[in-house]
Design a protein around this motif. Structure first.
Motif, PDB file in Angstrom:
ATOM      1  N   GLY A 100       6.587   0.281  -4.520  1.00 60.17           N
ATOM      2  CA  GLY A 100       6.003  -0.508  -3.439  1.00 60.17           C
ATOM      3  C   GLY A 100       4.560  -0.817  -3.738  1.00 60.17           C
ATOM      4  O   GLY A 100       4.102  -0.728  -4.878  1.00 60.17           O
ATOM      5  N   GLY A 101       3.811  -1.181  -2.713  1.00 63.09           N
ATOM      6  CA  GLY A 101       2.408  -1.508  -2.921  1.00 63.09           C
ATOM      7  C   GLY A 101       1.740  -2.029  -1.675  1.00 63.09           C
ATOM      8  O   GLY A 101       2.235  -1.888  -0.555  1.00 63.09           O
ATOM      9  N   GLY A 102       0.587  -2.671  -1.866  1.00 57.78           N
ATOM     10  CA  GLY A 102      -0.185  -3.250  -0.768  1.00 57.78           C
ATOM     11  C   GLY A 102      -0.578  -4.669  -1.105  1.00 57.78           C
ATOM     12  O   GLY A 102       0.168  -5.386  -1.754  1.00 57.78           O
ATOM     13  N   GLY A 103      -1.759  -5.046  -0.651  1.00 58.80           N
ATOM     14  CA  GLY A 103      -2.281  -6.345  -1.030  1.00 58.80           C
ATOM     15  C   GLY A 103      -2.015  -7.461  -0.053  1.00 58.80           C
ATOM     16  O   GLY A 103      -2.432  -8.600  -0.305  1.00 58.80           O
ATOM     17  N   SER A 109      18.218   5.846   1.616  1.00 58.37           N
ATOM     18  CA  SER A 109      17.229   4.864   1.207  1.00 58.37           C
ATOM     19  C   SER A 109      16.400   4.390   2.394  1.00 58.37           C
ATOM     20  O   SER A 109      16.873   4.363   3.532  1.00 58.37           O
ATOM     21  N   LEU A 110      15.157   4.037   2.099  1.00 55.31           N
ATOM     22  CA  LEU A 110      14.243   3.487   3.103  1.00 55.31           C
ATOM     23  C   LEU A 110      13.698   2.162   2.597  1.00 55.31           C
ATOM     24  O   LEU A 110      13.236   2.059   1.461  1.00 55.31           O
ATOM     25  N   ASP A 111      13.730   1.154   3.450  1.00 58.18           N
ATOM     26  CA  ASP A 111      13.150  -0.165   3.193  1.00 58.18           C
ATOM     27  C   ASP A 111      12.094  -0.382   4.269  1.00 58.18           C
ATOM     28  O   ASP A 111      12.416  -0.605   5.433  1.00 58.18           O
ATOM     29  N   LEU A 112      10.813  -0.285   3.886  1.00 59.83           N
ATOM     30  CA  LEU A 112       9.715  -0.390   4.839  1.00 59.83           C
ATOM     31  C   LEU A 112       8.843  -1.588   4.495  1.00 59.83           C
ATOM     32  O   LEU A 112       8.397  -1.732   3.353  1.00 59.83           O
ATOM     33  N   CYS A 113       8.593  -2.446   5.480  1.00 62.58           N
ATOM     34  CA  CYS A 113       7.710  -3.589   5.285  1.00 62.58           C
ATOM     35  C   CYS A 113       6.836  -3.761   6.523  1.00 62.58           C
ATOM     36  O   CYS A 113       7.347  -3.866   7.642  1.00 62.58           O
ATOM     37  N   LEU A 159      -0.596   1.509   2.015  1.00 61.78           N
ATOM     38  CA  LEU A 159       0.516   0.683   1.552  1.00 61.78           C
ATOM     39  C   LEU A 159       0.970  -0.298   2.626  1.00 61.78           C
ATOM     40  O   LEU A 159       0.882  -0.019   3.822  1.00 61.78           O
ATOM     41  N   ASP A 160       1.520  -1.439   2.178  1.00 60.04           N
ATOM     42  CA  ASP A 160       2.117  -2.414   3.085  1.00 60.04           C
ATOM     43  C   ASP A 160       3.643  -2.398   3.041  1.00 60.04           C
ATOM     44  O   ASP A 160       4.301  -2.778   4.001  1.00 60.04           O
ATOM     45  N   PHE A 161       4.222  -2.005   1.914  1.00 62.36           N
ATOM     46  CA  PHE A 161       5.679  -2.051   1.767  1.00 62.36           C
ATOM     47  C   PHE A 161       6.121  -1.018   0.743  1.00 62.36           C
ATOM     48  O   PHE A 161       5.354  -0.622  -0.139  1.00 62.36           O
ATOM     49  N   GLY A 200      -1.389   8.821   4.043  1.00 62.95           N
ATOM     50  CA  GLY A 200      -0.697   7.733   3.358  1.00 62.95           C
ATOM     51  C   GLY A 200       0.402   7.162   4.230  1.00 62.95           C
ATOM     52  O   GLY A 200       0.978   7.852   5.079  1.00 62.95           O
ATOM     53  N   THR A 201       0.716   5.898   4.032  1.00 62.01           N
ATOM     54  CA  THR A 201       1.723   5.229   4.863  1.00 62.01           C
ATOM     55  C   THR A 201       3.069   5.946   4.820  1.00 62.01           C
ATOM     56  O   THR A 201       3.781   6.017   5.828  1.00 62.01           O
TER      57      THR A 201
END
Length: 503
Positions: free
Chosen positions: A333-336, A368-372, A352-354, A301-302
């Protein structure tokens, strides 16, 4: 392996006396030099012991501008090699015996590492993108005696690319094999695991009982917690009393501005750490052989494959002394967005994308983590740490480090905000790796510095900078984050890691 230029009180005694402008630019006069050891980047105050050298970082053939706009040029050639500079620096550092500065608390003294003349003889399992990066960076360690004796990959194209890189970077004698089992008896004393994530467990289960070589396993340790526990048990059984060392590859720790941030936090200049914020915005995952990085079952998983770096950094920053650890994770989060038009044997990628992830620690700190994975065309990282006395930040690829401490007016404000004259001015520096190091890989030279730390530990203390438990916990936080996202709830680490109880 940076080009290190030293300004001394006795200018006639130094090759570099004429070069007194640092490439590591400072905006505070009382923090005037940076220095790099093989594993750690350190900064220190202007005050220093007599006869100590003030080391500057300056890439070959480049210039740095003075505040008045004047330009000083570094030499394109030097009479000393890069290794000579590094060794001279280490001798000077050991002789100086600097102590912590009372004001900033930044460590500035370290004993020089002792490398064996024969160095380490490496074998590499897996010659995809990361395996090739290791080939290039080990070439920069040849002056210390390290070499590559063999590599292996099951993919024909990967073997062809490995052969070309080995020849280009000075290892024409290295063998290229099709089966990683062949590496077990190739004569190496250091083994790098750079195969796809899902192959780590199978390889390590066969490799570790041999206990006859140092091992550097690329992240993530494995794709599941149970596989990680299996590996941890093998390391404890076969490596605890051996002459060899097992280390997990987490190269983000060695990105120069992040390494400097970590040491600043360790120095307690920020007081008690309360908050950590990490952000990575970048382009989508690149293509890998047999599209293994498009599916969770092969990557973990991402939030395991990619975010294990950041969970490792959180724990290194907050829980480095063992007094606390992660308690819970909440993620959304999610994908798409990415890979929607891709089809592999009738299946679409499910990664996942973000994501946003919050990790709570037993000492009350939050991270905290902010991943995009679709934000921009560059891979950009930000790490910020806030303590009771100030804040430190690192940015890549800008290689910027920024430290701000709180003023008395900020700590005890009145009815008005602190005026400009009452505020502490931030300390800002830019630390760029040498051009040769940048050419050898990505992540601002982090792989080179990680390999240097691996070699130093392997021939010295035998204590890995990143332990098997560190690798396990990074995966556990990623697994917990995925469960949180799927179940839309906060997940305790003890829910996914049996028997776990944080300090």
């Amino acid at each position: 392996t940076f080009v290190l230029l030293a300004s001394s009180q006795k200018s006639s005694e130094s090759l570099h006396a004429q070069h007194k402008r640092p490439h590591c630019t400072q905006t505070r006069a009382d923090l005037s030099y940076c220095k790099l050891t093989t594993a750690k980047l350190r900064c220190g105050p202007k005050k220093r012991a007599p006869k100590a050298l003030s080391h500057r970082l300056l890439p070959q053939g480049k210039h740095s501008a003075t505040h008045a706009g004047r330009r000083r040029h570094a030499p394109t050639k030097a009479t000393m090699t890069l290794l000579d500079h590094a060794r001279a620096q280490e001798r000077d550092d050991a002789a100086a015996s600097h102590e912590k500065d009372a004001k900033h608390g930044l460590l500035v003294q370290k004993k020089p590492p002792q490398y064996p003349q024969d160095g380490l003889k490496f074998a590499i399992a897996g010659t995809g993108a990361m395996g090739l990066e290791h080939i290039r960076n080990i070439s920069l360690l040849r002056e210390r005696g390290s070499t590559i004796v063999a590599v292996a990959d099951s993919d024909q194209r990967a073997r062809k690319e490995a052969r070309a890189e080995l020849d280009k970077w000075g290892f024409p004698q290295a063998k290229v094999m099709s089966d990683w089992h062949s590496l077990f008896d190739c004569g190496c004393d250091a083994f790098i695991v750079a195969t796809p994530n899902y192959q780590h467990h199978e390889l390590l289960v066969e490799l570790l009982p041999l206990a006859k070589m140092h091992v550097l396993c690329e992240k993530p340790l494995c794709t599941t917690i149970q596989d990680c526990l299996d590996v941890e048990a093998l390391v404890k059984e076969h490596y605890a009393q051996s002459d060899y060392m097992f280390m997990v590859g987490m190269e983000y720790r060695w990105m120069p501005p992040i390494a400097k941030l970590v040491e600043t936090v360790d120095s307690n200049v920020l007081g008690t750490t309360k908050m950590v914020a990490i952000r990575e915005h970048r382009f989508p995952f690149l293509h890998k052989v047999a599209y293994w990085n498009r599916f969770n079952k092969w990557t973990g998983g991402t939030l395991v494959e990619k975010a294990c770096h950041f969970f490792d950094l959180m724990r290194r920053i907050v829980a480095h002394d063992g007094s606390c650890d992660a308690v819970s994770v909440y993620a959304c989060g999610g994908g798409g967005v990415n890979h929607r038009d891709e089809d592999y044997d009738g299946k679409q990628p499910d990664i996942l994308d973000f994501a946003h992830v919050i990790v709570s620690f037993s000492n009350g700190c939050s991270a905290s983590l902010d991943l995009c994975m679709f934000a921009e065309d560059m891979q950009t990282e930000y790490v910020g740490v806030v303590g009771t006395k100030g804040k430190v930040e690192a940015r890549c690829p800008e290689c910027q480090f920024r430290l701000t401490t709180r003023s008395a007016k900020s700590i005890a404000p009145g009815r008005t905000p602190p005026l400009e004259a009452e505020r502490n001015k931030p300390i800002v520096s830019h630390i760029h790796p040498d051009a040769k190091i940048k050419e050898a890989g990505f992540h601002e030279g982090a792989t080179f510095f990680e390999l240097s730390a691996f070699v130093e530990a392997a021939v010295g203390s035998k204590v890995p900078p990143v332990s098997v438990r560190d690798g396990l916990m990074a995966v556990a936080l990623g697994v917990a984050a995925h469960r949180s996202l799927d179940e839309k709830r906060c997940v305790l680490i003890s829910d996914v890691l049996p028997g776990y109880a944080p300090p």
